[in-house]
Design a protein around this motif. Structure first.
Motif, mmCIF file in Angstrom:
data_model
loop_
_atom_site.group_PDB
_atom_site.id
_atom_site.type_symbol
_atom_site.label_atom_id
_atom_site.label_comp_id
_atom_site.label_asym_id
_atom_site.label_seq_id
_atom_site.Cartn_x
_atom_site.Cartn_y
_atom_site.Cartn_z
ATOM 1 N N ASP A 113 0.829 -1.205 0.000
ATOM 2 C CA ASP A 113 0.000 0.000 0.000
ATOM 3 C C ASP A 113 0.870 1.264 0.000
ATOM 4 O OD1 ASP A 113 -2.526 1.414 0.207
ATOM 5 O OD2 ASP A 113 -1.982 1.836 2.282
ATOM 6 N N LYS B 120 2.237 1.799 -3.404
ATOM 7 C CA LYS B 120 1.202 2.284 -4.312
ATOM 8 C C LYS B 120 0.949 3.776 -4.115
ATOM 9 C CE LYS B 120 -3.636 1.441 -5.597
ATOM 10 N NZ LYS B 120 -4.851 0.612 -5.301
ATOM 11 N N ARG B 121 0.951 4.213 -2.840
ATOM 12 C CA ARG B 121 0.649 5.612 -2.539
ATOM 13 C C ARG B 121 1.816 6.552 -2.810
ATOM 14 N NH1 ARG B 121 -1.092 4.248 3.370
ATOM 15 N NH2 ARG B 121 -0.777 6.485 3.782
ATOM 16 N N PHE B 122 3.054 6.062 -2.520
ATOM 17 C CA PHE B 122 4.203 6.974 -2.545
ATOM 18 C C PHE B 122 5.329 6.522 -3.475
ATOM 19 C CE2 PHE B 122 2.260 7.258 1.726
ATOM 20 C CZ PHE B 122 1.862 8.583 1.689
ATOM 21 N N VAL C 142 4.128 11.222 5.943
ATOM 22 C CA VAL C 142 2.844 10.539 5.763
ATOM 23 C C VAL C 142 1.766 11.169 6.634
ATOM 24 C CG1 VAL C 142 1.645 8.322 6.031
ATOM 25 C CG2 VAL C 142 4.010 8.380 5.201
ATOM 26 N N ASP D 262 -3.666 16.646 -0.769
ATOM 27 C CA ASP D 262 -2.229 16.371 -0.763
ATOM 28 C C ASP D 262 -1.410 17.492 -1.394
ATOM 29 O OD1 ASP D 262 -2.399 13.928 0.527
ATOM 30 O OD2 ASP D 262 -2.491 12.759 -1.324
ATOM 31 N N GLN E 153 -6.621 8.500 5.836
ATOM 32 C CA GLN E 153 -6.677 8.963 4.460
ATOM 33 C C GLN E 153 -8.100 9.409 4.142
ATOM 34 O OE1 GLN E 153 -4.379 5.090 3.331
ATOM 35 N NE2 GLN E 153 -4.463 6.350 1.476
ATOM 36 N N THR F 73 -6.986 10.520 -0.148
ATOM 37 C CA THR F 73 -5.657 11.123 -0.270
ATOM 38 C C THR F 73 -4.613 10.026 -0.103
ATOM 39 O OG1 THR F 73 -5.664 11.583 2.111
ATOM 40 C CG2 THR F 73 -6.397 13.361 0.651
ATOM 41 N N HIS F 74 -3.386 10.321 -0.475
ATOM 42 C CA HIS F 74 -2.286 9.389 -0.219
ATOM 43 C C HIS F 74 -1.747 9.579 1.197
ATOM 44 C CE1 HIS F 74 -2.383 7.981 -4.265
ATOM 45 N NE2 HIS F 74 -2.001 9.136 -4.804
ATOM 46 N N LYS F 75 -1.641 10.828 1.628
ATOM 47 C CA LYS F 75 -1.167 11.111 2.975
ATOM 48 C C LYS F 75 -2.311 10.940 3.979
ATOM 49 C CE LYS F 75 2.269 14.421 1.272
ATOM 50 N NZ LYS F 75 2.753 15.824 1.279
#
Length: 724
Positions: free
Chosen positions: A592, A595-597, A607, A623, A647, A650-652
Motif C-alpha cells: 500500500d 502504491k501511494r508513494f 505521511v 495532498d 486517508q 488522499t495518499h497522505k
C-alpha cells in the motif's frame, strides 16, 4: 407521509428572528455591561458585571468564532439533524427524541432557580443578539435560540448520550417492524477518543505548587479556548464545548478540573415481558400487568429540497423507552440522559474556591459521563471515577440485558460519592487517568478493585495507562515544561508486545518462502526501532499502518463488566496469533505504501500531517495543499499525545481527532499556565486565528495563557462590546 416546501417555513423563521423594541432594548443594555478583549491569539476574554453578563458575552464570542458548530450541537440535541442531513439521520433523531425530551427541558427551565434562569436567559440572549447584529450569518435551522435549550444537553462531554450498548441500527430494526431473529448488533465505539488527565502534588513539583495537565482527546475544533469573568466571583479559563455556557475543562484562581471518559455503567438494558390483548399491549412487572405507554414522534427530514415527515409510534415501560428487539424480546433502556442537576453542577464547579467547594459540587452526583482529575492552590489533588452511579444488585451482570419484569433489577437510588471509586492526596504525589482503570490511578496507592461492585468501574487497563505509569513511577520533580514533556512522550508500548511476535513469525518462515525476501528490509527496519514515533521514523510508519490491520479485538479500549482489557487481549493475541495473521498485514502495508508513494520507506512526518483548509464540520483534505508534519500517532497503541489520522481520498494521512485543547496549569499565589489549540481559535478560514497555532500544535509547542487582565491588555488585539 406529510410533505411541505422549505420555502413555506421562511416567513415563520423570519418572524421568529424579529426582536421587539423591548427585547432589543434589554439586549443592548446587557451588551453595555460586557467587555470582550481578544488577545493576540484571538482568544476571547469576557468580562461582565454579573455572571449572566459574562454568559451573554461568552455566547456572543462563541458565535463570532464558529456559529455553525454552536447551532449544529443544538440541532442534534433537538432531534432535527435529518432536516439538514436528510433521511440518513432519521433514526439518529428518533434516538435523541426517545432519550431527550424538549417538554422536559421546558419544564426544567420553568422550575429552575432564579440565579440559573438568569444564566439561561443570558445564554439565549447572547446568541440571538449575535444573529441580530450579524444578519449575514445564516442559520441552517435555528433562527431564535430558547433559554431551555441547555436542558437538552446538561454536561459538556462530546459523548454525552448513554445507550447501554443499544445501537441506532437496532433502533431502526425495531421501529421498522423488523422482528426477525437476530443477535445483538454490537456498538462501534470510538476507541481513539478519550483523554489524559494528570495531577501533581506540591511534594513532587519544583516550585512546591500543584500542577494539573488537561489533555482531552476529541474531534478537532470541537471546543474553543475562552475566559469568562464577572464581579460576582466568576473567573474561569479553559475549553468550552460549542454552544454551552460553562467552562468544561479548565481552571480558576483556586482550582482546576479535567474530565476523562469512562465506561461506568450508568444506563441499563431490560428485557420486557410483553403480551398483546384485545385491549392493547401490556408489560409484566412483579407478576402484575400494566399498559405499555405510547408516544407518537414525528421526524422531519430533507429530501430533494423538500421537507417530509415520518411518524413513529414509540413504546415505553416503567424502565424506559423500547429501543430494540433481541431474541424476540423487547428491550427497554433505563437512563438519565437529561438531568437538570447536571447543568447546575457544570456551572457551580467553575466557581469553586476550595477543595470543599468542589466536593459539594460532586455531591450533586450528576456527572454521568466523566471522571474528574483535580488540583488546587492549597496543594490538594483528587480523582473521582464517575459521579452519577445508580445502585444495583451486584448479583447481575449489568453490562448485558437484565430481566425487566422484576423489581430485583430496579435501580435503588444513587451511590453517594463516599461509595464511589475516588482518591484524595495519595502519598506518591501524582494521579493519572487515560480512560483506563481507576485501580492504577496512583500506582501502588490506588483504590482496590475488590472493594467496589463490578458495575462501578468495569474499565480495564489500556496502553496509554501503561505509558503513563511507566513515566510517573520514575522519581522526578516537575515543572510546567516537564509536565508538557511527559504529556508529549511518543513511546508506543503496544509494539513492545506485538513486534516480537511479528519477528518470530518472520524468522520461522521457510527459507524458500517469497515473504522472506519481500519483508526482509521492513522487518530489519522494525527490529532497529526504539518504539518512539518521530517525524523521520520509517519504522513508525510501518508499525502504525500495520497494527490496525492485524486484529480488531485488540483495539477495544472501553470494556464492559467481565471482559478482558486491551493489554491482556494484546498479550494473548501476540502469543497465539498464526504467522499469516501477522505477516500478511505487513505485506499489505508495504504494498500500500508503494502504491501511494512509490516506495515503502516513508518517514512518519511525510505521511502523517496536520491540515486545516475550510473550517467545515466535515473538513476537506488535499495532498497538494500546505500541511504540517506531525510526529505523534494513535493513542490506541499507547502514545500519550493523541493524533488520530486517516486517508480522505488522499495518499497522505491527515489528523482529525486527538489532542485538541491542551493545557497545563500551576497553582500558587499567581496562576501560571500554558496551552495549545488545534489550528486556531477561529472557525473562519479568513481569520488570521484560523491556523495561527497550527505549526505549534504540530510540534507540541505551547503558548503562555493570559489569565490576568493586565496581561491580557498588554497582548490585546481588540477590545469591544457585543454588537460593536
Amino acid at each position: 407521509m406529510k410533505k411541505f416546501l422549505i420555502l413555506a417555513l421562511l416567513p415563520l423563521q423570519l418572524f421568529a428572528q424579529l426582536l421587539t423594541n423591548k427585547d432589543l432594548s434589554k439586549l443592548e443594555k446587557q451588551a453595555q455591561q460586557v467587555e470582550i478583549i481578544r488577545d493576540n491569539w484571538g482568544i476571547a476574554h469576557v468580562y461582565g458585571k454579573t455572571d449572566a453578563d459574562a454568559v451573554f458575552g461568552m455566547m456572543y464570542a462563541q458565535c463570532e468564532d464558529d456559529f455553525n458548530r454552536v447551532e449544529l450541537n443544538y440541532i442534534e440535541k433537538l432531534g432535527r439533524l435529518a432536516e439538514i442531513d436528510g433521511e440518513k439521520s432519521i433514526y439518529n433523531d428518533l434516538q435523541i427524541k426517545l432519550l431527550i425530551d424538549s417538554s422536559q427541558a421546558i419544564s426544567a427551565y420553568k422550575q429552575a432557580q432564579p440565579w440559573l434562569k438568569k444564566l439561561l436567559e443570558a445564554y439565549a440572549d447572547g446568541i440571538n443578539y449575535f444573529l441580530y447584529k450579524n444578519p449575514k450569518t445564516k442559520p441552517a435551522l435555528l433562527t431564535k435560540f430558547q433559554p431551555w435549550y441547555p436542558f437538552l444537553w446538561t454536561d459538556g462531554s462530546i459523548g454525552a448520550i448513554s445507550t447501554g450498548n443499544l445501537t441506532i441500527a437496532e433502533l431502526k430494526k425495531f421501529y421498522t417492524n423488523d422482528y426477525s431473529p437476530t443477535s445483538a448488533l454490537p456498538p462501534v465505539r470510538d476507541q481513539y477518543s478519550g483523554s489524559n488527565g494528570f495531577a501533581f502534588a506540591p511534594q513532587i513539583t519544583k516550585n512546591g505548587n500543584a500542577i494539573l495537565y488537561i489533555n482531552p482527546h476529541t474531534t478537532f475544533y470541537f471546543r474553543p479556548e475562552i475566559q469568562m469573568q464577572s464581579e460576582e466571583g466568576l473567573n474561569a479559563y479553559g475549553a468550552v464545548t460549542w454552544g454551552q455556557f460553562f467552562i468544561y475543562q479548565g481552571f480558576n484562581e483556586f482550582c482546576g478540573w479535567m474530565h476523562t471518559s469512562n465506561n461506568v455503567d450508568i444506563a441499563d438494558m431490560y428485557a420486557e415481558k410483553i403480551t398483546k390483548t384485545n385491549k392493547g399491549l401490556y408489560y409484566e412487572y412483579d407478576q402484575k400487568k400494566y399498559p405499555v405507554g405510547t408516544k407518537v414522534i414525528n421526524i422531519n427530514y430533507l429530501e430533494n429540497g423538500i421537507i417530509k415527515s415520518r411518524k413513529f409510534t414509540t413504546y415505553y415501560t416503567n424502565n424506559g423507552p423500547i429501543m430494540a428487539i433481541r431474541d424476540g424480546k423487547w428491550i427497554s433502556l433505563k437512563h438519565k440522559n437529561q438531568n437538570p442537576q447536571s447543568l447546575v453542577q457544570s456551572w457551580v464547579r467553575t466557581k469553586s474556591k476550595s477543595f470543599e467547594d468542589y466536593q459539594k459540587a460532586m455531591d450533586l452526583k450528576a456527572n454521568a459521563s466523566n471522571n474528574t482529575v483535580y488540583a488546587d492552590a492549597k496543594g490538594n489533588i483528587a480523582y473521582w471515577h464517575g459521579n452519577f452511579i445508580p445502585k444495583r444488585n451486584p448479583a447481575y451482570n449489568w453490562s448485558g440485558v437484565v430481566d425487566g419484569s422484576i423489581s430485583a433489577t430496579a435501580w435503588q437510588g444513587l451511590h453517594p460519592v463516599s461509595e464511589s471509586v475516588h482518591l484524595y492526596n495519595p502519598p506518591n504525589g501524582w494521579l493519572q487517568n487515560c480512560n483506563s482503570t481507576p485501580f492504577t490511578v496512583a500506582g501502588n496507592h490506588s483504590p482496590k478493585k475488590a472493594d467496589y461492585p463490578l458495575y462501578m468501574a468495569p474499565d480495564g487497563e489500556n496502553f496509554r495507562g501503561v505509558a503513563a505509569l511507566r513515566l510517573l513511577n520514575q522519581p522526578k520533580k516537575y515543572s510546567l515544561d516537564d509536565v508538557i514533556t511527559l504529556g508529549y512522550d511518543t513511546y508506543l508500548p503496544a509494539f513492545e508486545i506485538l513486534l516480537p511476535s511479528l519477528f518470530k513469525a518472520y524468522d520461522e518462515l521457510p527459507a524458500n518462502d517469497a515473504l522472506r525476501s519481500t519483508l526482509r528490509e521492513p522487518i530489519n527496519t522494525l527490529k532497529q526501532w526504539n518504539y518512539y514515533s518521530s517525524e523521520n521514523s520509517i519504522a513508525a510508519t510501518l508499525a502504525m499502518e500495520w497494527a490496525p490491520r492485524i486484529n480488531r479485538d485488540i483495539q477495544n479500549v472501553y470494556i464492559d463488566q467481565g471482559e478482558r482489557d486491551q493489554v491482556t487481549k494484546t498479550i494473548e493475541f501476540a502469543k497465539s496469533a498464526k504467522p499469516e495473521l501477522l505477516l500478511a498485514p505487513l505485506k499489505t502495508t508495504v504494498d500500500d505504501l508503494k502504491k501511494r508513494f512509490g516506495k515503502w520507506q516513508m518517514p512518519w512526518g511525510e505521511v502523517n500531517r496536520f491540515q486545516r483548509l475550510t473550517g467545515q464540520v466535515n473538513e476537506k483534505y488535499d495532498d497538494m495543499a500546505p500541511s504540517y508534519p506531525v510526529a505523534f500517532g494513535s493513542a490506541l497503541w499507547g502514545q500519550l499525545p493523541s493524533f488520530r489520522s486517516n486517508q480522505f481520498d488522499t495518499h497522505k494521512r491527515y489528523g482529525y481527532s486527538g489532542n485538541s485543547f491542551v493545557c497545563v496549569v500551576e497553582f500558587g499565589k499567581r496562576i501560571k499556565a500554558k496551552s495549545v489549540l488545534a489550528g486556531g481559535n477561529s472557525g473562519n478560514p479568513k481569520s488570521k486565528h484560523f491556523n495561527d497555532q497550527a505549526a505549534m500544535y504540530a510540534k507540541g509547542e505551547f503558548k503562555d495563557v493570559l489569565f490576568y487582565k493586565e496581561d491580557v491588555l498588554k497582548n490585546m488585539e481588540r477590545k469591544y462590546k457585543p454588537g460593536e
